[in-house]
Design a protein around this motif. Structure first.
Motif, PDB file in Angstrom:
ATOM      1  N   TRP A 115      26.361 -15.312  49.215  1.00 43.60           N
ATOM      2  CA  TRP A 115      25.949 -14.869  50.537  1.00 43.60           C
ATOM      3  C   TRP A 115      26.964 -15.355  51.559  1.00 43.60           C
ATOM      4  O   TRP A 115      27.445 -16.485  51.484  1.00 43.60           O
ATOM      5  CB  TRP A 115      24.565 -15.427  50.872  1.00 43.60           C
ATOM      6  N   ALA A 119      25.794 -10.746  54.881  1.00 43.63           N
ATOM      7  CA  ALA A 119      26.070  -9.893  53.720  1.00 43.63           C
ATOM      8  C   ALA A 119      26.061 -10.728  52.450  1.00 43.63           C
ATOM      9  O   ALA A 119      26.391 -11.914  52.447  1.00 43.63           O
ATOM     10  CB  ALA A 119      27.427  -9.197  53.883  1.00 43.63           C
ATOM     11  N   TRP A 121      24.175 -11.224  48.247  1.00 37.80           N
ATOM     12  CA  TRP A 121      22.996 -11.010  47.417  1.00 37.80           C
ATOM     13  C   TRP A 121      22.365 -12.346  47.049  1.00 37.80           C
ATOM     14  O   TRP A 121      23.046 -13.376  46.994  1.00 37.80           O
ATOM     15  CB  TRP A 121      23.327 -10.198  46.169  1.00 37.80           C
ATOM     16  N   ALA A 136      22.338  -7.294  50.914  1.00 34.27           N
ATOM     17  CA  ALA A 136      22.567  -6.885  52.302  1.00 34.27           C
ATOM     18  C   ALA A 136      24.054  -6.669  52.524  1.00 34.27           C
ATOM     19  O   ALA A 136      24.888  -7.369  51.940  1.00 34.27           O
ATOM     20  CB  ALA A 136      22.032  -7.939  53.269  1.00 34.27           C
ATOM     21  N   ASP A 137      24.401  -5.696  53.364  1.00 33.60           N
ATOM     22  CA  ASP A 137      25.817  -5.425  53.643  1.00 33.60           C
ATOM     23  C   ASP A 137      26.186  -5.685  55.098  1.00 33.60           C
ATOM     24  O   ASP A 137      27.262  -5.293  55.563  1.00 33.60           O
ATOM     25  CB  ASP A 137      26.181  -3.998  53.256  1.00 33.60           C
ATOM     26  N   GLY A 138      25.300  -6.331  55.821  1.00 30.60           N
ATOM     27  CA  GLY A 138      25.543  -6.610  57.231  1.00 30.60           C
ATOM     28  C   GLY A 138      24.845  -5.642  58.146  1.00 30.60           C
ATOM     29  O   GLY A 138      24.484  -5.984  59.278  1.00 30.60           O
ATOM     30  N   ARG A 141      19.594  -3.843  54.547  1.00 25.54           N
ATOM     31  CA  ARG A 141      19.089  -4.842  53.602  1.00 25.54           C
ATOM     32  C   ARG A 141      18.158  -4.137  52.625  1.00 25.54           C
ATOM     33  O   ARG A 141      17.278  -3.368  53.018  1.00 25.54           O
ATOM     34  CB  ARG A 141      18.340  -5.952  54.339  1.00 25.54           C
ATOM     35  N   PRO A 197      28.064  -5.492  48.208  1.00 27.70           N
ATOM     36  CA  PRO A 197      28.948  -5.718  49.354  1.00 27.70           C
ATOM     37  C   PRO A 197      30.051  -6.711  48.971  1.00 27.70           C
ATOM     38  O   PRO A 197      29.838  -7.612  48.164  1.00 27.70           O
ATOM     39  CB  PRO A 197      28.013  -6.299  50.415  1.00 27.70           C
ATOM     40  N   THR A 199      32.148  -9.863  49.595  1.00 29.81           N
ATOM     41  CA  THR A 199      32.055 -11.129  50.341  1.00 29.81           C
ATOM     42  C   THR A 199      33.131 -12.065  49.803  1.00 29.81           C
ATOM     43  O   THR A 199      32.836 -13.055  49.129  1.00 29.81           O
ATOM     44  CB  THR A 199      30.658 -11.761  50.182  1.00 29.81           C
TER      45      THR A 199
END
Length: 749
Positions: A115, A119, A121, A136-138, A141, A197, A199
């Motif tokens: 995380w 963004a 998981w 979540a990708d920003g 969610r 996403p 990160t």
């Protein structure tokens, strides 16, 4: 009243040699500065009926005003892969692991996560204890959540799958024992993203989630065990995912296997090994419990050394605390002319019209090539660590019944209840009910300092004060030095004193004392409940001990079945008595009872009139009550007491000099003393509940003298030291320091 907690700190290292550097790590939430000075501790016991606090300031380069700041504590254990590989740009991900949750429903908890900001998981539990997987990708969610919470302390296989092709999230949970209402098995699918996403700066965490901040760096810590976590870059169905988790060693050559941690490897270390092709080893923080039984443990062994693959679990706790991680505020090179002993950084100030006096304890060992006194006093640092920050007096439901009175809380007690982040003692339980099996000195310890609780550290200092009053020179040698240096730590001394409560002992320590006595050393054991629990020191982390408590011994918690062997060494823990080395074999007496309501006195026995031990009782009358006074319970025999017992190894040459066998109904035998349950086992009817004073010769002119009572040293100050407890102690000490052999024992040593 004195405020002892407005400023707190700890020293690194806890034990230091002359010429070495020591650092003091301090914190205060209310003070901007304090006056600091180094003091040598002579008496740490504030009891007004005793000598009171006595310290001497040798003068140091850091004496003076020290600026203070608040340094927070971040409890909670976790594992971290700081720079994970292969996790960015993934269209799919499968996560699988065996889980044994201990506090589902206590708040959000994490199993595995990556995380960063808004963004990433996270696979874990929601606030109600239900399994959940969120991505979540920003901007958006996605989350899938199980329908029912998991049960406490029940193994379950859990999995989370992101399938980018179908843009779905799937949760899998299968109870390993799906009978009698335990079954929480289900599979749930919900909509998800088409890919993970990216990160790239985010770490991969086990048992926590990164906050992306310094304070705190992690949150949503797990309470419970994890066994064989796996990450895979393909969306796997339940059967292949479970097969991947069940395999202790995954099949080689799988390019999509991102990580496969085997916690049964490197158990004594802080590294969780990844046996997959990417070798993404995780570094463990805050010392989670290792050598824990996994989901496949079947009871065939009690030792992880025999079948490590059955011990592939780590028990993480949201309140684990092994190192505060504070930065130093003061550093000092210890002057080479300073004597060994108990020392402290004393910090004083005024706050809201009240005096502040806090202490940061440390110990100075003798210089290896310097002058040695003929007498050494052992600082029982392993025992001090075992009791460090004990919250038992409030946490035990039976504390007042055991103490036979109302609990009077100190300010330290109150502070500790509000600041559990300090970490508790090996007598306490974590928030999830499991026992604290490790303790470290890399944190403030409230009951190991002047003005702290009078048990252990404070009581032992009464012996130091008596020796200073008598003008008897001594060195201080610590448990950890005996553990790491063996016999060489004790061999230079003609006489060694173990004080009120040397309860926690490693094999290396026990071997060193045994060799010392066999080599002609003279040992005065002036306490009770000594040489009782088998512990280990961490192989690389200083001032860190481990204990496992099983179904035998006086205990406040009991470990899970199969978890009785120490993670640090693989040795069995528990009582030394259960490990074939009862204290009676070493010092002639061993623990038999607690006596917290009052302390008693000794009466002399026929052996005390033998001319060979006349030196012990010079100035003491034949009918004189010995120790019918004292700071702890009004007598010299109490709190915890030891007796001789030939069946447990008390030597044939032992002389039973005196005993306190009138301890009343408050004398409660240790559990291992009760083979069957019956009436009449308390001290008012049980002759085995007693404190024995003994003497016996050992090889090469050595000897051992014991008093069998924690309360003995607390009677030394009575009447300004003019009392028969002090007289007997002095008689024995002077004779033990005299190198002349003990006559009349030539055929019994």
């Amino acid at each position: 009243m004195t405020d002892t907690n407005a400023v707190l700190g700890y020293a690194t290292p806890l034990i230091v040699s002359p010429g070495e550097e020591i650092a003091f790590r301090l914190s205060s939430a209310v003070l901007g500065r304090a006056e600091a000075r180094i003091v040598r501790v002579r008496c740490a016991d504030p009891d007004p009926a005793g000598p009171g606090i006595r310290v001497a300031a040798p003068g140091s380069a850091i004496d003076g005003t020290v600026p203070l700041r608040h340094q927070p504590i971040h409890p909670g254990s976790f594992g971290i892969v700081a720079d994970p590989q292969g996790l960015d740009g993934l269209a799919s991900l499968s996560v699988g692991v065996f889980l044994w949750p201990t506090t589902p429903g206590s708040g959000e908890q994490t199993i595995l996560s990556r995380w960063s900001g808004a963004a990433g998981w996270r696979f874990g539990l929601d606030g109600q204890g239900r399994l959940c997987f969120e991505v979540a990708d920003g901007a958006r969610r996605w989350i899938v959540t199980a329908s029912r919470p998991l049960l406490e302390r029940e193994w379950v296989f859990v999995g989370a799958v992101l399938d980018g092709a179908s843009a779905t999230l799937t949760l899998i949970q299968r109870s390993l024992d799906p009978q009698a209402g335990r079954d929480r098995s289900e599979t749930i699918t919900a909509s998800g993203p088409a890919r993970l996403p990216d990160t790239p700066s985010a770490p991969l965490l086990l048992a926590a989630t990164s906050t992306g901040r310094d304070s705190p760096p992690t949150d949503r810590h797990l309470d419970g065990k994890l066994d064989r976590p796996r990450l895979h870059a393909v969306a796997l169905d339940e059967a292949p995912l479970r097969a991947l988790v069940e395999a202790v060693v995954p099949a080689p050559g799988d390019p999509d296997l991102l990580a496969a941690w085997d916690f049964s490897r490197g158990i004594p270390t802080d590294v969780a090994e990844d046996v997959g092709p990417r070798r993404q080893h995780a570094t463990l923080h805050q010392l989670p419990a290792r050598a824990m039984t996994g989901a496949n443990w079947d009871g065939r062994t009690q030792s992880w050394r025999e079948a490590p693959w059955l011990y592939g679990a780590i028990h993480f706790h949201a309140d684990d605390m092994a190192d505060c991680g504070w930065t130093p505020d003061l550093t000092l090179t210890i002057p080479t002319v300073w004597r060994s002993g108990y020392y402290s950084l004393e910090l004083t100030a005024e706050h809201r019209g009240e005096r502040v006096e806090s202490h940061v304890p440390f110990f100075i060992r003798p210089a290896r090539d310097g002058h040695r006194e003929p007498l050494a006093v052992v600082a029982s640092t392993a025992t001090y660590l075992a009791y460090a920050n004990s919250a038992l007096r409030l946490d035990q439901v039976h504390a007042e019944a055991m103490l036979e009175g109302l609990i009077v809380l100190s300010r330290d007690d109150v502070y500790l209840q509000a600041h559990r982040e300090l970490g508790l003692s090996t007598y306490d339980t974590h928030a999830d009910g499991s026992g604290w099996c490790t303790s470290t000195a890399a944190r403030p310890i409230l009951n190991m300092r002047p003005r702290g609780n009078v048990f252990n550290y404070g009581a032992d200092s009464l012996l130091l004060d008596w020796l200073e009053t008598e003008g008897i020179g001594f060195d201080v040698v610590t448990d950890e030095d005996i553990h790491r240096q063996g016999l060489s730590a004790l061999a230079p001394y003609r006489c060694v004193i173990t004080a009120s409560h040397p309860e926690y002992v490693s094999k290396e320590m026990l071997d060193a004392f045994d060799a010392y006595q066999r080599g002609g050393g003279r040992h005065m054991y002036l306490g009770g409940n000594g040489f009782y629990w088998r512990i280990a020191f961490h192989p690389t982390r200083p001032h860190t001990i481990e204990i496992r408590r099983g179904a035998v011994g006086l205990r406040t918690w009991e470990g899970e079945p199969g978890e009785g062997c120490l993670a640090f060494t693989g040795e069995p823990s528990g009582l030394w008595r259960a490990n074939g080395r009862a204290p009676q074999r070493l010092v002639g007496v061993g623990f038999d009872a607690q006596v917290f309501d009052r302390s008693g006195w000794y009466h002399r026995l026929p052996d005390s009139f033998d001319p060979r031990v006349a030196f012990i009782f010079e100035g003491v009358g034949a009918e004189e009550r010995i120790g019918d006074f004292g700071l702890r319970g009004g007598g010299a025999a109490g709190i915890e007491v030891d007796r001789a017992d030939a069946t447990l190894g008390s030597p044939p040459a032992l002389m039973l000099l005196a005993t306190c066998d009138r301890l009343g109904y408050g004398g409660i035998p240790a559990p291992e003393e009760l083979r069957t349950l019956h009436r009449g086992f308390t001290g008012d009817q049980n002759a085995r509940v007693r404190a024995d004073m003994t003497f016996f010769p050992t090889a090469k002119g050595g000897a051992v003298f014991t008093t069998g009572s924690i309360a003995w040293v607390s009677a030394l100050p009575h009447n300004g030291g003019a009392n028969n407890v002090a007289r007997i102690t002095g008689n024995v000490l002077r004779r033990f320091l005299d190198p002349a052999p003990f006559k009349g024992f030539e055929d019994r040593a």
